[in-house]
Write a protein that holds these residues in place. Structure first.
Motif, PDB file in Angstrom:
ATOM      1  N   SER A  37       0.841  -1.192   0.000  1.00 48.29           N
ATOM      2  CA  SER A  37       0.000   0.000   0.000  1.00 48.29           C
ATOM      3  C   SER A  37       0.879   1.247   0.000  1.00 48.29           C
ATOM      4  O   SER A  37       0.552   2.258  -0.598  1.00 48.29           O
ATOM      5  N   TYR A  38       2.047   1.092   0.660  1.00 45.50           N
ATOM      6  CA  TYR A  38       2.985   2.206   0.601  1.00 45.50           C
ATOM      7  C   TYR A  38       3.316   2.491  -0.864  1.00 45.50           C
ATOM      8  O   TYR A  38       3.291   3.616  -1.330  1.00 45.50           O
ATOM      9  N   TYR A  39       3.574   1.423  -1.591  1.00 47.45           N
ATOM     10  CA  TYR A  39       3.930   1.585  -3.000  1.00 47.45           C
ATOM     11  C   TYR A  39       2.780   2.163  -3.816  1.00 47.45           C
ATOM     12  O   TYR A  39       2.952   3.044  -4.630  1.00 47.45           O
ATOM     13  N   THR A  40       1.595   1.556  -3.580  1.00 38.31           N
ATOM     14  CA  THR A  40       0.471   2.034  -4.383  1.00 38.31           C
ATOM     15  C   THR A  40       0.220   3.508  -4.133  1.00 38.31           C
ATOM     16  O   THR A  40       0.009   4.281  -5.060  1.00 38.31           O
ATOM     17  N   GLU A  41       0.301   3.891  -2.869  1.00 35.65           N
ATOM     18  CA  GLU A  41       0.040   5.298  -2.585  1.00 35.65           C
ATOM     19  C   GLU A  41       1.087   6.208  -3.199  1.00 35.65           C
ATOM     20  O   GLU A  41       0.803   7.196  -3.841  1.00 35.65           O
ATOM     21  N   LYS A  42       2.325   5.799  -2.984  1.00 36.90           N
ATOM     22  CA  LYS A  42       3.410   6.619  -3.500  1.00 36.90           C
ATOM     23  C   LYS A  42       3.305   6.712  -5.021  1.00 36.90           C
ATOM     24  O   LYS A  42       3.449   7.767  -5.619  1.00 36.90           O
ATOM     25  N   SER A  43       2.982   5.553  -5.618  1.00 41.28           N
ATOM     26  CA  SER A  43       2.890   5.534  -7.072  1.00 41.28           C
ATOM     27  C   SER A  43       1.768   6.419  -7.562  1.00 41.28           C
ATOM     28  O   SER A  43       1.937   7.192  -8.492  1.00 41.28           O
ATOM     29  N   THR A  44       0.618   6.267  -6.932  1.00 36.15           N
ATOM     30  CA  THR A  44      -0.512   7.036  -7.440  1.00 36.15           C
ATOM     31  C   THR A  44      -0.246   8.521  -7.331  1.00 36.15           C
ATOM     32  O   THR A  44      -0.567   9.277  -8.225  1.00 36.15           O
ATOM     33  N   SER A  45       0.413   8.933  -6.256  1.00 36.40           N
ATOM     34  CA  SER A  45       0.592  10.376  -6.112  1.00 36.40           C
ATOM     35  C   SER A  45       1.809  10.884  -6.888  1.00 36.40           C
ATOM     36  O   SER A  45       1.709  11.845  -7.631  1.00 36.40           O
ATOM     37  N   ASP A  46       2.957  10.229  -6.700  1.00 33.78           N
ATOM     38  CA  ASP A  46       4.180  10.766  -7.287  1.00 33.78           C
ATOM     39  C   ASP A  46       4.604  10.066  -8.576  1.00 33.78           C
ATOM     40  O   ASP A  46       4.595  10.657  -9.650  1.00 33.78           O
ATOM     41  N   SER A  47       4.925   8.789  -8.432  1.00 32.11           N
ATOM     42  CA  SER A  47       5.514   8.090  -9.575  1.00 32.11           C
ATOM     43  C   SER A  47       4.612   8.145 -10.790  1.00 32.11           C
ATOM     44  O   SER A  47       5.051   8.408 -11.898  1.00 32.11           O
ATOM     45  N   ASN A  48       3.331   7.925 -10.525  1.00 32.38           N
ATOM     46  CA  ASN A  48       2.421   7.918 -11.654  1.00 32.38           C
ATOM     47  C   ASN A  48       2.385   9.290 -12.301  1.00 32.38           C
ATOM     48  O   ASN A  48       2.507   9.439 -13.514  1.00 32.38           O
ATOM     49  N   GLN A  49       2.275  10.291 -11.468  1.00 40.21           N
ATOM     50  CA  GLN A  49       2.301  11.660 -11.963  1.00 40.21           C
ATOM     51  C   GLN A  49       3.590  11.877 -12.759  1.00 40.21           C
ATOM     52  O   GLN A  49       3.577  12.379 -13.864  1.00 40.21           O
ATOM     53  N   ASN A  50       4.681  11.393 -12.142  1.00 39.55           N
ATOM     54  CA  ASN A  50       5.970  11.524 -12.816  1.00 39.55           C
ATOM     55  C   ASN A  50       5.973  10.872 -14.178  1.00 39.55           C
ATOM     56  O   ASN A  50       6.469  11.426 -15.141  1.00 39.55           O
ATOM     57  N   MET A  51       5.386   9.672 -14.203  1.00 37.20           N
ATOM     58  CA  MET A  51       5.452   8.929 -15.443  1.00 37.20           C
ATOM     59  C   MET A  51       4.738   9.679 -16.568  1.00 37.20           C
ATOM     60  O   MET A  51       5.245   9.781 -17.665  1.00 37.20           O
ATOM     61  N   TYR A  52       3.585  10.247 -16.243  1.00 37.19           N
ATOM     62  CA  TYR A  52       2.886  10.982 -17.288  1.00 37.19           C
ATOM     63  C   TYR A  52       3.532  12.330 -17.521  1.00 37.19           C
ATOM     64  O   TYR A  52       3.567  12.820 -18.642  1.00 37.19           O
ATOM     65  N   ASN A  53       4.095  12.878 -16.474  1.00 38.74           N
ATOM     66  CA  ASN A  53       4.810  14.132 -16.658  1.00 38.74           C
ATOM     67  C   ASN A  53       5.970  13.961 -17.630  1.00 38.74           C
ATOM     68  O   ASN A  53       6.312  14.886 -18.350  1.00 38.74           O
TER      69      ASN A  53
END
Ligand code: ATP
Ligand code: MG
Lengths: 381, 312
Positions: free
Chosen positions: A164-180
């Motif tokens: 869940s740590y990963y999912t949260e981090k991903s949804t907020s940062d990494s995912n944003q990063n990836m599309y950014n």
């Protein structure tokens, strides 16, 4: 003379509405297009509910992995969407991007195609499982009857805590990063496109390419004054274009670029500089003709962007493995890296390093270009 | 007055083509020097070499007594060029174009404004100041091209065929303008393949062909170089061989031609040649139409030296 030429270059560029229109339209249109097509994906809440994953299992495995996987793929807000397949089917599905990864249950192994937020969640599940493997086996081994729901849940919550740590981090940062990353790519490309405006300015400076160049050559002025004033004039214009694009993306499209705006603006400034400098050096190549120069610029732009992953993922990583120096000099890679590092790290080391490299590259290119066209005499006009 | 331009033994090759073949010229300050030659004879190449735009294989070029180099800014500031091809910014108006090119020479704003206005006056484009080049007719565009080349009041001006594609009225205005520039003190180098213009304008004329000088002098000097002094042409129908022979044997006639009802008699020296021709017609009862007597032109000079017409 310097300001006279500076102002004139700006006036001519602004009045030739076509080119300024396209340089401005390119980042804005592309960003809008990407925004629309990513729109629902970027709505990150829904994103990680279901990770499609193939599970290859002989059904005889001795570990408790299947129990964990089953637990993760149940319920309304299940994390995994499990499809049991044969190994061949699974590999095909992975290739077709029908699944994010394959879990080989027998030997607790994960196979993913590329790094993505979803893939890292799968990785974290597997590694959490491995860390807790003995505890799970222990529980299961000690049980005579079917495993106790409560015991499993205890272990599960452990596993889930990590993921869940990963999912949260991903949804907020990494995912944003990836599309950014795609939006950074737009900035990188539009900076490289600045080359098209400077190549024209340099052609207008050479007697063998234009009558205007002839007039400038017979005037009592050094070419370096023309080059530098044209360059700075175009730099101001192009930098403004990038700023408008940034403003548009962050306000109209509402893309989250983080809060390091001054540093991002500096990146756009230096990025415009290197783009224009590439145009200057190509423009200075004699005997190529304007069409040839545009062709070369297009080729350079595509190769540099391609190497920086602006079209397909993976190229940059391969370069990093085999010839890392290319990523350290490729302006497209440097520009995207600047943005990426600003958004990912608190530390400015990489950012400053990249900015310095681009600034030095720009100056070197312009000096070389000047040396190439300083010799005013032409063999043929 | 000193020498404005001196070119010695200039050789310029484009691969196998020898565009200038040991070409020399000397232009004194204050003159209007004509460079006359057919297409491809090397006029533009000569000018581009003098301006240090083109590299050359051999030779030596001095302008205002100093060796001309690409960085000879002190010489370049006094030179103006009206190029053969129109070279202006399509994005800028008439006024802005002249102002930009003038600004490459004249820093001071007030002076420049005055010079630009004067140049506009000079080429008579006052009504078109705010026009973009693409809105101008071909002739007006050439006038803009001229203004861009001379606005900074240079001491030495090269005009490379400035009247191509210009109507006769505008052409005369341009020629008058060039005379005015010369009277105001500028040395003019004028290239053309129109002999009439060169004859009308130039104090001295150099005729060139295939990169070589073939004759040099004032127009009268040039004409004196050749045999022909007068050509009498008569419109006459059905002239017999016997009658033609009689005409040919008139004094000072060195050649004659009869074609399509037009008789041409070429004289070398002699006075009252036309009267003798008329008398001969009367004696033989030949009826005739229009009669003209022409003095030799530079075309005749060119024709006699090279064996071909100046104009293609
Ligand atoms: N860039 C070039 N490359 C090869 N040959 C050239 C080049 N420029 C000119 N020439 C050749 O050099 C010769 C002289 O050309 P130039 O332009 O000086 O003639 P010109 O007297 O100005 O003719 P025109 O009256 O047509 O303007 C011509 O034979 C021409 O074909
Ligand atoms: Mg010419």
């Amino acid at each position: 003379m310097f300001w006279h030429n500076f102002k004139n270059c700006m006036k001519v560029t602004l009045k030739a509405k076509v080119s300024i229109f396209w340089t401005l339209l390119f980042p804005i249109a592309l960003a809008t297009f990407m925004y629309v097509s990513f729109g629902n994906i970027m709505d990150n809440e829904e994103m990680f509910k279901n990770i499609d994953v193939a599970v290859v299992s002989s059904g005889e495995e001795e570990n408790g992995l299947m129990v964990v996987i089953d637990a993760l793929s149940e319920g309304d807000d299940k994390l995994l969407n499990v499809k049991e397949m044969s190994e061949a089917e699974a590999k095909q599905a992975l290739k077709d991007e029908k699944v994010t990864g394959i879990i080989f249950a027998d030997d607790v192994r994960l196979m993913v195609n590329e790094s993505s937020a979803n893939a890292s969640i799968l990785e974290s599940i597997l590694s959490s499982y491995k860390q807790n493997e003995y505890a799970i086996k222990d529980i299961m081994g000690n049980l005579e009857t079917a495993p106790n729901e409560a015991d499993i849940m205890a272990i599960m919550s452990d596993v889930m805590a990590d993921t869940s740590y990963y999912t949260e981090k991903s949804t907020s940062d990494s995912n944003q990063n990836m599309y950014n990353n795609y939006f950074y790519a737009i900035f990188a490309m539009s900076c490289l496109f600045a080359a098209y405006s400077s190549v024209g300015a340099i052609s207008n400076l050479q007697a063998n390419e234009s009558g205007k160049g002839m007039r400038k050559c017979i005037s009592p002025n050094s070419k370096i004054v023309f080059i530098v004033s044209d360059f700075l004039s175009l730099l101001v214009l192009h930098f403004l274009v990038e700023l408008i694009a940034l403003l548009y993306m962050s306000t109209v499209l509402g893309i989250e670029f983080g809060d390091k705006y001054p540093a991002m603006i500096l990146t756009l400034f230096v990025g415009s500089m290197i783009g224009l400098a590439i145009g200057v050096i190509v423009g200075a190549i004699a005997k190529l003709g304007f069409g040839g120069k545009i062709g070369i610029l297009t080729a350079i732009g595509l190769v540099l962007s391609g190497m920086a992953d602006l079209f397909v993922n993976g190229v940059k990583r391969a370069i990093e493995l085999h010839v890392p120096i290319i990523n350290k000099i490729n302006p497209a890679a440097l520009i995207t890296d600047c943005f990426y590092s600003l958004n990912t790290y608190d530390d400015y080391t990489i950012f400053i390093q990249n900015i310095m490299i681009m600034a030095v590259e720009s100056v070197v290119l312009i000096v070389i270009a000047f040396m190439m066209i300083r010799r005013n005499k032409y063999a043929s006009i | 007055m000193g020498t404005a331009v001196e070119v010695n033994n200039l050789v310029k090759r484009y691969k196998d083509l020898v565009a200038l073949d040991h070409f020399s010229l000397k232009i004194e300050e204050g003159e209007i020097f004509g460079l006359l030659g057919p297409n491809g004879s090397g006029k533009t190449t000569t000018i581009n070499c003098i301006l240090s735009l083109l590299s050359f294989d051999k030779g030596d070029i001095q302008v205002f007594g100093k060796k001309m180099k690409p960085t000879s800014y002190d010489i370049k500031k006094d030179i103006g060029v009206v190029m053969q091809n129109v070279a202006v910014f399509d994005e800028l108006t008439v006024y802005e174009n002249i102002d930009y090119f003038c600004g490459l020479y004249i820093k001071e704003k007030e002076t420049r404004r005055k010079y630009v206005e004067e140049a506009i006056e000079f080429v008579d484009l006052a009504d078109y100041k705010k026009f973009l080049p693409k809105k101008l007719s071909g002739g007006l565009l050439r006038r803009l091209n001229i203004a861009c080349g001379i606005a900074h009041k240079p001491k030495l001006i090269f005009f490379d065929e400035p009247t191509v594609a210009v109507d006769p009225q505008s052409r005369n205005k341009i020629l008058e303008g060039i005379k005015m520039l010369n009277e105001a003190g500028a040395t003019i180098v004028y290239t053309s393949h129109y002999m009439e213009e060169v004859e009308q304008l130039c104090s001295r004329i150099l005729i060139m062909d295939k990169g070589k000088q073939i004759a040099l002098g004032t127009k009268d000097e040039l004409k004196r170089m050749i045999k022909n002094t007068e050509t009498v042409s008569v419109e006459v129908l059905g002239l017999g061989d016997a009658e033609l022979d009689k005409l040919k044997s008139l004094p000072h006639v060195y050649d004659a031609g009869y074609e399509d009802g037009m008789l041409h008699l070429y004289f070398s020296g002699g006075k009252h040649n036309l009267i003798r021709v008329m008398e001969c017609f009367k004696e033989n009862n030949i009826s005739f139409g229009r009669v003209t007597s022409e003095l030799p032109t530079l075309n005749d000079v060119f024709l006699e030296i090279t064996g071909k017409e100046l104009r293609d």
